[in-house]
Design a protein around this motif. Structure first.
Motif, PDB file in Angstrom:
ATOM      1  N   UNK A 149      71.909 -21.768  17.346  1.00 44.74           N
ATOM      2  CA  UNK A 149      72.952 -22.502  18.073  1.00 44.74           C
ATOM      3  C   UNK A 149      73.100 -23.871  17.409  1.00 44.74           C
ATOM      4  N   UNK A 150      74.289 -24.191  16.948  1.00 46.65           N
ATOM      5  CA  UNK A 150      74.537 -25.480  16.303  1.00 46.65           C
ATOM      6  C   UNK A 150      75.686 -26.172  17.015  1.00 46.65           C
ATOM      7  N   UNK A 151      75.403 -27.356  17.555  1.00 51.06           N
ATOM      8  CA  UNK A 151      76.420 -28.138  18.271  1.00 51.06           C
ATOM      9  C   UNK A 151      77.086 -27.313  19.374  1.00 51.06           C
ATOM     10  N   UNK A 152      76.275 -26.512  20.053  1.00 49.04           N
ATOM     11  CA  UNK A 152      76.788 -25.737  21.178  1.00 49.04           C
ATOM     12  C   UNK A 152      77.578 -24.503  20.803  1.00 49.04           C
ATOM     13  N   UNK A 153      77.480 -24.060  19.534  1.00 45.27           N
ATOM     14  CA  UNK A 153      78.252 -22.886  19.097  1.00 45.27           C
ATOM     15  C   UNK A 153      77.376 -21.961  18.251  1.00 45.27           C
ATOM     16  N   UNK A 154      77.753 -20.687  18.230  1.00 41.42           N
ATOM     17  CA  UNK A 154      77.058 -19.702  17.414  1.00 41.42           C
ATOM     18  C   UNK A 154      78.067 -18.726  16.816  1.00 41.42           C
ATOM     19  N   UNK A 155      77.688 -18.048  15.733  1.00 42.30           N
ATOM     20  CA  UNK A 155      78.550 -17.040  15.112  1.00 42.30           C
ATOM     21  C   UNK A 155      77.674 -16.011  14.417  1.00 42.30           C
ATOM     22  N   UNK A 156      78.215 -14.788  14.307  1.00 42.15           N
ATOM     23  CA  UNK A 156      77.469 -13.720  13.643  1.00 42.15           C
ATOM     24  C   UNK A 156      78.441 -12.595  13.289  1.00 42.15           C
ATOM     25  N   UNK A 157      78.298 -12.068  12.064  1.00 41.08           N
ATOM     26  CA  UNK A 157      79.132 -10.939  11.639  1.00 41.08           C
ATOM     27  C   UNK A 157      78.394  -9.646  11.964  1.00 41.08           C
ATOM     28  N   UNK A 158      78.991  -8.859  12.818  1.00 36.55           N
ATOM     29  CA  UNK A 158      78.415  -7.585  13.238  1.00 36.55           C
ATOM     30  C   UNK A 158      79.099  -6.472  12.450  1.00 36.55           C
ATOM     31  N   UNK A 159      78.425  -5.996  11.411  1.00 38.05           N
ATOM     32  CA  UNK A 159      79.007  -4.947  10.566  1.00 38.05           C
ATOM     33  C   UNK A 159      77.875  -4.207   9.847  1.00 38.05           C
ATOM     34  N   UNK A 160      78.054  -2.933   9.568  1.00 36.35           N
ATOM     35  CA  UNK A 160      79.124  -2.066  10.082  1.00 36.35           C
ATOM     36  C   UNK A 160      78.867  -1.730  11.547  1.00 36.35           C
ATOM     37  N   UNK A 161      79.855  -1.096  12.170  1.00 34.21           N
ATOM     38  CA  UNK A 161      79.749  -0.693  13.564  1.00 34.21           C
ATOM     39  C   UNK A 161      80.096   0.788  13.672  1.00 34.21           C
ATOM     40  N   UNK A 162      79.337   1.501  14.476  1.00 34.49           N
ATOM     41  CA  UNK A 162      79.620   2.922  14.684  1.00 34.49           C
ATOM     42  C   UNK A 162      78.896   3.823  13.697  1.00 34.49           C
ATOM     43  N   UNK A 163      79.339   5.073  13.674  1.00 39.05           N
ATOM     44  CA  UNK A 163      78.718   6.086  12.826  1.00 39.05           C
ATOM     45  C   UNK A 163      79.744   6.679  11.872  1.00 39.05           C
ATOM     46  N   UNK A 164      79.291   7.134  10.700  1.00 36.34           N
ATOM     47  CA  UNK A 164      80.230   7.795   9.773  1.00 36.34           C
ATOM     48  C   UNK A 164      80.926   8.957  10.466  1.00 36.34           C
ATOM     49  N   UNK A 165      82.225   9.048  10.270  1.00 34.57           N
ATOM     50  CA  UNK A 165      82.980  10.147  10.868  1.00 34.57           C
ATOM     51  C   UNK A 165      83.547   9.845  12.237  1.00 34.57           C
ATOM     52  N   UNK A 166      83.280   8.649  12.765  1.00 34.90           N
ATOM     53  CA  UNK A 166      83.874   8.292  14.067  1.00 34.90           C
ATOM     54  C   UNK A 166      85.395   8.300  13.955  1.00 34.90           C
ATOM     55  N   UNK A 167      86.039   8.779  14.991  1.00 32.72           N
ATOM     56  CA  UNK A 167      87.491   8.859  14.982  1.00 32.72           C
ATOM     57  C   UNK A 167      88.127   7.530  15.343  1.00 32.72           C
ATOM     58  N   UNK A 168      89.363   7.395  14.913  1.00 31.05           N
ATOM     59  CA  UNK A 168      90.139   6.235  15.337  1.00 31.05           C
ATOM     60  C   UNK A 168      90.221   6.242  16.869  1.00 31.05           C
ATOM     61  N   UNK A 169      90.169   5.069  17.415  1.00 32.82           N
ATOM     62  CA  UNK A 169      90.236   4.955  18.867  1.00 32.82           C
ATOM     63  C   UNK A 169      88.882   4.973  19.542  1.00 32.82           C
ATOM     64  N   UNK A 170      87.801   5.262  18.756  1.00 35.05           N
ATOM     65  CA  UNK A 170      86.465   5.211  19.346  1.00 35.05           C
ATOM     66  C   UNK A 170      86.159   3.773  19.785  1.00 35.05           C
ATOM     67  N   UNK A 171      85.662   3.651  20.981  1.00 38.58           N
ATOM     68  CA  UNK A 171      85.370   2.317  21.532  1.00 38.58           C
ATOM     69  C   UNK A 171      83.885   2.012  21.382  1.00 38.58           C
ATOM     70  N   UNK A 172      83.614   0.801  20.869  1.00 38.57           N
ATOM     71  CA  UNK A 172      82.234   0.360  20.677  1.00 38.57           C
ATOM     72  C   UNK A 172      81.945  -0.853  21.582  1.00 38.57           C
ATOM     73  N   UNK A 173      81.220  -0.668  22.654  1.00 43.04           N
ATOM     74  CA  UNK A 173      80.830  -1.830  23.473  1.00 43.04           C
ATOM     75  C   UNK A 173      79.731  -2.625  22.750  1.00 43.04           C
ATOM     76  N   UNK A 174      79.903  -3.932  22.685  1.00 40.04           N
ATOM     77  CA  UNK A 174      78.885  -4.818  22.101  1.00 40.04           C
ATOM     78  C   UNK A 174      78.435  -5.778  23.205  1.00 40.04           C
ATOM     79  N   UNK A 175      77.143  -5.761  23.488  1.00 42.13           N
ATOM     80  CA  UNK A 175      76.571  -6.600  24.541  1.00 42.13           C
ATOM     81  C   UNK A 175      76.007  -7.874  23.926  1.00 42.13           C
ATOM     82  N   UNK A 176      76.343  -9.002  24.527  1.00 42.68           N
ATOM     83  CA  UNK A 176      75.803 -10.294  24.093  1.00 42.68           C
ATOM     84  C   UNK A 176      74.904 -10.814  25.211  1.00 42.68           C
ATOM     85  N   UNK A 177      73.658 -11.105  24.843  1.00 43.37           N
ATOM     86  CA  UNK A 177      72.667 -11.541  25.831  1.00 43.37           C
ATOM     87  C   UNK A 177      72.310 -13.004  25.646  1.00 43.37           C
ATOM     88  N   UNK A 178      72.227 -13.698  26.757  1.00 43.45           N
ATOM     89  CA  UNK A 178      71.654 -15.047  26.801  1.00 43.45           C
ATOM     90  C   UNK A 178      70.230 -14.836  27.293  1.00 43.45           C
TER      91      UNK A 178
END
Length: 203
Positions: free
Chosen positions: A126-155
């Motif tokens: 956390x720097x100056x009250x902010x954070x960032x992170x690149x979450x990649x890749x997401x999902x599995x090979x062969x996932x279809x378009x429209x697949x929804x990926x929930x990402x949970x952020x925990x404090x």
């Protein structure tokens, strides 16, 4: 006969005078002692030397999910927006806010089997009250378009962070688990947990 009587009277008077002088001297001495005692300066009671005391050490409070007043309302995600379309390989950059020193974790959640996939190996900086992170890749090979990926952020609390850091990777190097450790925020705890859904828009 008269002469002898006069001698006796003189002798008696001398004795009485001598006794009177002795008594007067004694009384004078006693008076002097009494006066000296009365006029003697009072001595103060000795003050005991106090032993040096060790500085008080406050016990560190146990980790809880209590939010300090100055951090109330500061935890959140600024991007991506919910239901943002992404490429599975490119993923998405996550950014948000929190108090300096707090511990933020991202977990990809697979709703089909209930597993959480650990995204960051350590709490985000956390720097100056902010954070960032690149979450990649997401999902599995062969996932279809429209697949929804929930990402949970925990404090997370310290105990939750320790539990997440101690999770073991499987044979493929993936850290996944279900359910969440009991020390981590449960679903519905909006003060310490939030979720963003990403939508597969291609590989």
């Amino acid at each position: 006969m008269t002469e002898d009587r006069g001698k006796n009277d003189a002798h008696r008077a001398a004795i009485i005078a001598a006794v009177g002088a002795v008594v007067a001297a004694v009384l004078a001495a006693v008076s002097a002692i009494v006066v000296a005692y009365i006029n003697k300066p009072a001595t103060s009671a000795s003050t005991p030397v106090s032993s040096p005391t060790s500085p008080s050490v406050s016990a560190t409070p146990a980790s809880t999910f209590a939010i300090p007043a100055e951090c109330d309302g500061k935890f959140g995600i600024t991007r991506p927006a919910d239901m943002t379309k992404i490429s599975a390989s490119g993923g998405a950059e996550f950014a948000g806010t929190a108090c300096d020193g707090e511990q933020i974790w991202l977990l990809d959640h697979d709703p089909t089997d209930g597993y959480y996939y650990q995204v960051n190996a350590e709490p985000l900086v956390i720097a100056a009250g902010a954070w960032r992170f690149v979450n990649a890749p997401i999902g599995n090979p062969g996932d279809r378009r429209g697949t929804v990926y929930p990402v949970v952020v925990l404090r997370a609390t310290t105990s939750c962070s320790e539990a997440l850091k101690n999770m073991k990777a499987d044979g493929e190097g993936t850290v996944k688990f279900t359910p969440l450790p009991t020390t981590c925020p449960a679903p519905g705890d909006k003060a310490h947990r939030t979720e963003v859904r990403l939508v597969n828009d291609g590989p």
